[in-house]
Scaffold this active site. Sequence first.
Site, PDB file in Angstrom:
ATOM      1  CG  ASN A 110      46.840  33.569  33.219  1.00 41.31           C
ATOM      2  OD1 ASN A 110      47.744  32.808  32.874  1.00 41.31           O
ATOM      3  ND2 ASN A 110      46.595  34.727  32.619  1.00 41.31           N
ATOM      4  CD1 TRP A 111      49.031  29.306  37.963  1.00 39.73           C
ATOM      5  CD2 TRP A 111      50.773  27.921  37.676  1.00 39.73           C
ATOM      6  NE1 TRP A 111      48.833  28.208  38.766  1.00 39.73           N
ATOM      7  CE2 TRP A 111      49.892  27.342  38.610  1.00 39.73           C
ATOM      8  CE3 TRP A 111      51.935  27.230  37.335  1.00 39.73           C
ATOM      9  CZ2 TRP A 111      50.136  26.106  39.208  1.00 39.73           C
ATOM     10  CZ3 TRP A 111      52.185  25.992  37.923  1.00 39.73           C
ATOM     11  CH2 TRP A 111      51.291  25.437  38.853  1.00 39.73           C
ATOM     12  CE  LYS A 112      48.667  37.454  34.317  1.00 37.13           C
ATOM     13  NZ  LYS A 112      48.469  38.871  34.148  1.00 37.13           N
TER      14      LYS A 112
ATOM     15  N   GLY B 260      46.825  43.163  36.724  1.00 38.59           N
ATOM     16  CA  GLY B 260      48.172  43.272  37.274  1.00 38.59           C
ATOM     17  C   GLY B 260      48.525  44.654  37.783  1.00 38.59           C
TER      18      GLY B 260
ATOM     19  CD  GLU C 190      49.181  39.486  30.657  1.00 38.46           C
ATOM     20  OE1 GLU C 190      49.537  38.297  30.670  1.00 38.46           O
ATOM     21  OE2 GLU C 190      48.838  40.100  31.693  1.00 38.46           O
TER      22      GLU C 190
ATOM     23  CG  HIS D  39      45.277  37.056  29.135  1.00 38.97           C
ATOM     24  ND1 HIS D  39      46.074  38.168  29.244  1.00 38.97           N
ATOM     25  CD2 HIS D  39      44.838  36.778  30.385  1.00 38.97           C
ATOM     26  CE1 HIS D  39      46.122  38.534  30.517  1.00 38.97           C
ATOM     27  NE2 HIS D  39      45.379  37.712  31.235  1.00 38.97           N
TER      28      HIS D  39
ATOM     29  CD  GLU E   6      41.279  38.538  32.520  1.00 33.65           C
ATOM     30  OE1 GLU E   6      41.536  38.155  33.661  1.00 33.65           O
ATOM     31  OE2 GLU E   6      42.059  38.434  31.567  1.00 33.65           O
TER      32      GLU E   6
ATOM     33  N   GLY F  26      45.165  36.185  38.165  1.00 36.03           N
ATOM     34  CA  GLY F  26      46.570  36.172  37.762  1.00 36.03           C
ATOM     35  C   GLY F  26      47.473  36.084  38.987  1.00 36.03           C
ATOM     36  N   GLY F  27      47.982  37.242  39.413  1.00 36.48           N
ATOM     37  CA  GLY F  27      48.961  37.305  40.510  1.00 36.48           C
ATOM     38  C   GLY F  27      48.591  36.470  41.731  1.00 36.48           C
TER      39      GLY F  27
ATOM     40  CB  SER G 224      43.791  43.826  40.607  1.00 33.91           C
ATOM     41  OG  SER G 224      44.847  44.255  39.765  1.00 33.91           O
TER      42      SER G 224
HETATM   43  C1  PEP Z   1      44.923  37.857  34.418  1.00 34.08           C
HETATM   44  O1  PEP Z   1      46.055  37.673  34.045  1.00 34.08           O
HETATM   45  O2  PEP Z   1      43.993  37.358  33.768  1.00 34.08           O
HETATM   46  C2  PEP Z   1      44.685  38.661  35.607  1.00 34.08           C
HETATM   47  C3  PEP Z   1      43.448  38.959  35.924  1.00 34.08           C
HETATM   48  O3  PEP Z   1      45.784  39.083  36.307  1.00 34.08           O
HETATM   49  P1  PEP Z   1      45.797  39.796  37.753  1.00 34.08           P
HETATM   50  O4  PEP Z   1      44.839  39.006  38.626  1.00 34.08           O
HETATM   51  O5  PEP Z   1      47.195  39.702  38.212  1.00 34.08           O
HETATM   52  O6  PEP Z   1      45.308  41.189  37.562  1.00 34.08           O
END
Ligand code: PEP
Length: 253
Positions: free
Chosen positions: A9-11, A176, A100, A98, A170, A237-238, A216
């Site tokens: 997930n590039w966000k 994040g 967010e 998600h 999640e 994500g990251g 994470s």
């Molecule tokens: C996400 O955005 O779904 C996610 C898990 O982010 P991160 O890996 O950065 O915690």
Amino acid sequence: MRKKIVAGNWKMNLTFEEGQKLTTEIVNMYKDENIKDVTVVLNPPFVHLFSVKKLVGNTPNLFLGGQNCSDKASGAFTGETSATMLKSFGAEYVIIGHSERREYFKESNELLTAKVKQALENGLTPIFCCGEPLEIREAGTHEDYVKNQLTESLFGLSEEDFAKIVIAYEPIWAIGTGKTASSDQAQEMHKALRDHLASKYGQEAADNTSILYGGSCNPANAKDIFSKADVDGGLIGGASLKSRDFMDIINSF
Ligand code: PEP
């Protein structure tokens, strides 16, 4: 047999050039490293879909997804992107719900049902996100909280439609933040969610549902998390913004 899936997930990150560079690196590494038995999904922002699809081409098991879709089919909804459009640009998956989106865009369980329906009607596989905030985890009511998210958004689906859903658990406190759920915490929740799905759709359907972990996840912890019986991959994500890290996570199976 349920699928092993790693979705990036590039966000809201990366310019056109950065997106091209990342995709090119991933496609090349993916081919060189002969990835097998793992479905990989890249979920860039909408504006990247066309150019990312061109680079991905028909690479086996490497797919494209959206990060969201509208709950409406089409029409005067400025700024929205429909599931039909995603499909027409080569997407096969779409992230729905998600945390967010739930938090910043006030997406309710009810709205998410409509988004899931749009995705399914257009042949997209929803990656349906669920997870609890820190205060719910600390109160010890996280299992019921997350089960309720699934019940309210998904339990109206037919068995046939439910079979097309991927779940991503999640915990919000881990997204994040650099704070990962331990592999035992992930397994405990994934098992509880699978049992919950079984109570509605039967054990076979639950056993065939991929449940991904997100929060994470990185090359250092992915192997441990993915080794758990009910963890079928990750929503990343990251670490999905760095080609080597993303590949190392994929290679953690
Ligand atoms: C996400 O955005 O779904 C996610 C898990 O982010 P991160 O890996 O950065 O915690």
